[in-house]
Design a protein around this motif. Sequence first.
Motif, PDB file in Angstrom:
ATOM      1  N   LEU A  86       0.855  -1.183   0.000  1.00 53.78           N
ATOM      2  CA  LEU A  86       0.000   0.000   0.000  1.00 53.78           C
ATOM      3  C   LEU A  86       0.888   1.228   0.000  1.00 53.78           C
ATOM      4  CD1 LEU A  86      -2.776   1.475   0.380  1.00 53.78           C
ATOM      5  CD2 LEU A  86      -2.342   1.293   2.832  1.00 53.78           C
ATOM      6  N   TRP A  87       0.728   2.060  -1.025  1.00 53.75           N
ATOM      7  CA  TRP A  87       1.434   3.332  -1.087  1.00 53.75           C
ATOM      8  C   TRP A  87       0.418   4.426  -0.852  1.00 53.75           C
ATOM      9  CZ3 TRP A  87       0.732   7.687  -4.006  1.00 53.75           C
ATOM     10  CH2 TRP A  87       1.745   8.641  -3.937  1.00 53.75           C
ATOM     11  N   VAL A  88       0.721   5.344   0.062  1.00 54.66           N
ATOM     12  CA  VAL A  88      -0.136   6.481   0.371  1.00 54.66           C
ATOM     13  C   VAL A  88       0.712   7.728   0.269  1.00 54.66           C
ATOM     14  CG1 VAL A  88      -1.608   7.567   2.100  1.00 54.66           C
ATOM     15  CG2 VAL A  88      -1.480   5.078   1.995  1.00 54.66           C
ATOM     16  N   GLY A  89       0.237   8.727  -0.470  1.00 57.24           N
ATOM     17  CA  GLY A  89       1.019   9.954  -0.586  1.00 57.24           C
ATOM     18  C   GLY A  89       0.252  11.080  -1.243  1.00 57.24           C
ATOM     19  N   ALA A  90       0.810  12.254  -1.152  1.00 59.16           N
ATOM     20  CA  ALA A  90       0.238  13.431  -1.792  1.00 59.16           C
ATOM     21  C   ALA A  90       1.015  13.804  -3.045  1.00 59.16           C
ATOM     22  CB  ALA A  90       0.221  14.605  -0.814  1.00 59.16           C
ATOM     23  N   ALA A 104       0.980  -0.643   8.823  1.00 56.85           N
ATOM     24  CA  ALA A 104       1.236  -1.988   8.299  1.00 56.85           C
ATOM     25  C   ALA A 104       0.815  -3.045   9.317  1.00 56.85           C
ATOM     26  CB  ALA A 104       2.713  -2.143   7.935  1.00 56.85           C
ATOM     27  N   GLN A 105       1.099  -2.821  10.590  1.00 54.33           N
ATOM     28  CA  GLN A 105       0.703  -3.780  11.628  1.00 54.33           C
ATOM     29  C   GLN A 105      -0.811  -3.928  11.709  1.00 54.33           C
ATOM     30  OE1 GLN A 105       2.939  -2.209  15.069  1.00 54.33           O
ATOM     31  NE2 GLN A 105       3.612  -4.323  15.359  1.00 54.33           N
ATOM     32  N   ARG A 106      -1.514  -2.818  11.695  1.00 54.78           N
ATOM     33  CA  ARG A 106      -2.976  -2.883  11.798  1.00 54.78           C
ATOM     34  C   ARG A 106      -3.583  -3.579  10.577  1.00 54.78           C
ATOM     35  NH1 ARG A 106      -1.879   2.051  14.027  1.00 54.78           N
ATOM     36  NH2 ARG A 106      -2.491   3.279  12.207  1.00 54.78           N
ATOM     37  N   LEU A 107      -3.038  -3.302   9.384  1.00 53.09           N
ATOM     38  CA  LEU A 107      -3.563  -3.935   8.172  1.00 53.09           C
ATOM     39  C   LEU A 107      -3.221  -5.423   8.113  1.00 53.09           C
ATOM     40  CD1 LEU A 107      -2.875  -1.111   5.567  1.00 53.09           C
ATOM     41  CD2 LEU A 107      -5.079  -1.784   6.546  1.00 53.09           C
ATOM     42  N   ALA A 108      -2.033  -5.795   8.584  1.00 59.31           N
ATOM     43  CA  ALA A 108      -1.654  -7.212   8.617  1.00 59.31           C
ATOM     44  C   ALA A 108      -2.568  -7.981   9.567  1.00 59.31           C
ATOM     45  CB  ALA A 108      -0.196  -7.364   9.036  1.00 59.31           C
ATOM     46  N   LYS A 109      -2.881  -7.377  10.696  1.00 60.08           N
ATOM     47  CA  LYS A 109      -3.771  -8.030  11.660  1.00 60.08           C
ATOM     48  C   LYS A 109      -5.173  -8.186  11.075  1.00 60.08           C
ATOM     49  CE  LYS A 109      -4.829  -8.126  16.513  1.00 60.08           C
ATOM     50  NZ  LYS A 109      -4.437  -7.625  17.808  1.00 60.08           N
ATOM     51  N   LYS A 110      -5.619  -7.169  10.370  1.00 58.72           N
ATOM     52  CA  LYS A 110      -6.968  -7.196   9.795  1.00 58.72           C
ATOM     53  C   LYS A 110      -7.081  -8.178   8.638  1.00 58.72           C
ATOM     54  CE  LYS A 110     -10.634  -4.143   8.256  1.00 58.72           C
ATOM     55  NZ  LYS A 110     -11.583  -4.698   9.191  1.00 58.72           N
ATOM     56  N   THR A 111      -6.058  -8.254   7.791  1.00 55.46           N
ATOM     57  CA  THR A 111      -6.144  -9.076   6.576  1.00 55.46           C
ATOM     58  C   THR A 111      -5.527 -10.458   6.723  1.00 55.46           C
ATOM     59  OG1 THR A 111      -4.050  -8.227   5.699  1.00 55.46           O
ATOM     60  CG2 THR A 111      -6.078  -7.033   5.099  1.00 55.46           C
ATOM     61  N   GLY A 112      -4.621 -10.633   7.678  1.00 54.39           N
ATOM     62  CA  GLY A 112      -3.912 -11.895   7.801  1.00 54.39           C
ATOM     63  C   GLY A 112      -2.839 -12.079   6.744  1.00 54.39           C
ATOM     64  N   LYS A 113      -2.501 -11.008   6.041  1.00 49.64           N
ATOM     65  CA  LYS A 113      -1.503 -11.070   4.967  1.00 49.64           C
ATOM     66  C   LYS A 113      -0.235 -10.331   5.360  1.00 49.64           C
ATOM     67  CE  LYS A 113      -4.782 -11.337   1.171  1.00 49.64           C
ATOM     68  NZ  LYS A 113      -5.110 -10.827  -0.143  1.00 49.64           N
ATOM     69  N   GLN A 114       0.805 -10.566   4.579  1.00 48.97           N
ATOM     70  CA  GLN A 114       2.042  -9.798   4.714  1.00 48.97           C
ATOM     71  C   GLN A 114       1.764  -8.449   4.049  1.00 48.97           C
ATOM     72  OE1 GLN A 114       5.305 -11.456   2.500  1.00 48.97           O
ATOM     73  NE2 GLN A 114       6.766 -10.710   3.992  1.00 48.97           N
ATOM     74  N   VAL A 115       2.054  -7.354   4.755  1.00 50.61           N
ATOM     75  CA  VAL A 115       1.692  -6.023   4.262  1.00 50.61           C
ATOM     76  C   VAL A 115       2.916  -5.113   4.240  1.00 50.61           C
ATOM     77  CG1 VAL A 115       0.227  -3.998   4.642  1.00 50.61           C
ATOM     78  CG2 VAL A 115      -0.642  -6.277   5.206  1.00 50.61           C
ATOM     79  N   PHE A 116       3.153  -4.521   3.083  1.00 45.78           N
ATOM     80  CA  PHE A 116       4.172  -3.493   2.911  1.00 45.78           C
ATOM     81  C   PHE A 116       3.434  -2.163   2.845  1.00 45.78           C
ATOM     82  CE2 PHE A 116       5.807  -7.322   1.012  1.00 45.78           C
ATOM     83  CZ  PHE A 116       7.136  -7.347   1.369  1.00 45.78           C
ATOM     84  N   VAL A 117       3.889  -1.179   3.588  1.00 39.75           N
ATOM     85  CA  VAL A 117       3.247   0.138   3.566  1.00 39.75           C
ATOM     86  C   VAL A 117       4.299   1.200   3.356  1.00 39.75           C
ATOM     87  CG1 VAL A 117       1.975   1.862   4.904  1.00 39.75           C
ATOM     88  CG2 VAL A 117       1.301  -0.528   5.019  1.00 39.75           C
ATOM     89  N   SER A 118       4.006   2.092   2.439  1.00 37.30           N
ATOM     90  CA  SER A 118       4.811   3.288   2.222  1.00 37.30           C
ATOM     91  C   SER A 118       3.885   4.473   2.414  1.00 37.30           C
ATOM     92  CB  SER A 118       5.401   3.273   0.810  1.00 37.30           C
ATOM     93  OG  SER A 118       6.161   4.427   0.599  1.00 37.30           O
ATOM     94  N   CYS A 119       4.073   5.199   3.498  1.00 39.22           N
ATOM     95  CA  CYS A 119       3.203   6.323   3.842  1.00 39.22           C
ATOM     96  C   CYS A 119       4.005   7.606   3.667  1.00 39.22           C
ATOM     97  CB  CYS A 119       2.697   6.169   5.267  1.00 39.22           C
ATOM     98  SG  CYS A 119       1.399   7.340   5.674  1.00 39.22           S
ATOM     99  N   ASN A 120       3.741   8.311   2.585  1.00 41.42           N
ATOM    100  CA  ASN A 120       4.535   9.471   2.200  1.00 41.42           C
ATOM    101  C   ASN A 120       3.793  10.781   2.405  1.00 41.42           C
ATOM    102  OD1 ASN A 120       6.888   7.968   1.025  1.00 41.42           O
ATOM    103  ND2 ASN A 120       5.197   7.085  -0.110  1.00 41.42           N
ATOM    104  N   ILE A 121       3.039  10.840   3.485  1.00 46.80           N
ATOM    105  CA  ILE A 121       2.415  12.098   3.886  1.00 46.80           C
ATOM    106  C   ILE A 121       2.859  12.371   5.314  1.00 46.80           C
ATOM    107  CG2 ILE A 121       0.421  12.012   2.345  1.00 46.80           C
ATOM    108  CD1 ILE A 121      -1.219  10.823   4.570  1.00 46.80           C
ATOM    109  N   GLY A 122       2.990  13.620   5.648  1.00 45.58           N
ATOM    110  CA  GLY A 122       3.418  13.964   6.994  1.00 45.58           C
ATOM    111  C   GLY A 122       2.389  13.518   8.020  1.00 45.58           C
ATOM    112  N   TYR A 123       2.866  13.165   9.203  1.00 48.41           N
ATOM    113  CA  TYR A 123       1.944  12.713  10.242  1.00 48.41           C
ATOM    114  C   TYR A 123       1.125  13.890  10.742  1.00 48.41           C
ATOM    115  CZ  TYR A 123      -0.090  10.748  14.388  1.00 48.41           C
ATOM    116  OH  TYR A 123      -0.991  10.335  15.325  1.00 48.41           O
TER     117      TYR A 123
END
Length: 148
Positions: free
Chosen positions: A65-69, A106-125
Motif C-alpha cells: 500500500l502506497w499512500v502519498g500526496a 502496516a501492523q494494523r492492516l496485517a492483523k486485519k487481513t492476515g496477509k504480509q503487508v508493505f506500507v509506504s506512507c509518504n504524507i506527513g503525520y
Amino acid sequence: MCFISVKKRSVENRTVGYIALMTETMTDSDIKAGQPQVTVHTFTEHVMDTTVLYQVIKMSDSFHLWVGAKPSLENMALAMNTRFEAQPLASHLFGDSSNPTAMSLAQRLAKKTGKQVFVSCNIGYDQLAMPVVEKRIIEEMKQRPEMF
C-alpha cells in the motif's frame, strides 16, 4: 537450459543430500500460461486540504500500500502475522525510522487481513488526517476486497 535438482538418497542407513545438474531443452509446450499474480488498484480522497493518493499492489499472499500526496517513495515498512505473537511483527525497511506511521499502519492492516503487508506512507503525520486516511483504506477494503 540447465536445471538444478536437490535429491536425497540413503547411504549406509543415513540420508544424504546431493545436488544433481540436469540439462534439458525447454520448449514452448513446457511453459504454461497462468493467471496474473499481481494487480494494481488506485484511488484518491480529499483529506483536509490535501488530495491523498492511494495505490495497492496486490500479490498472491501480500500487498503493498502506497499512500502519498506527491509521487515519491520516502519510506517503507513491513508487517506480518506469526503464530508466536498476537500483534503482527513489523520492521522499518527504509526511510525515516523516527516516523512510526508506516509501520503502525502496516501492523494494523496485517492483523486485519492476515496477509504480509508493505506500507509506504509518504504524507506527513497529522493527528487529524491519519485517522481519515486509515478510515478510507478500510472503507476501500470493504468495497473492493479482491484488490487487497
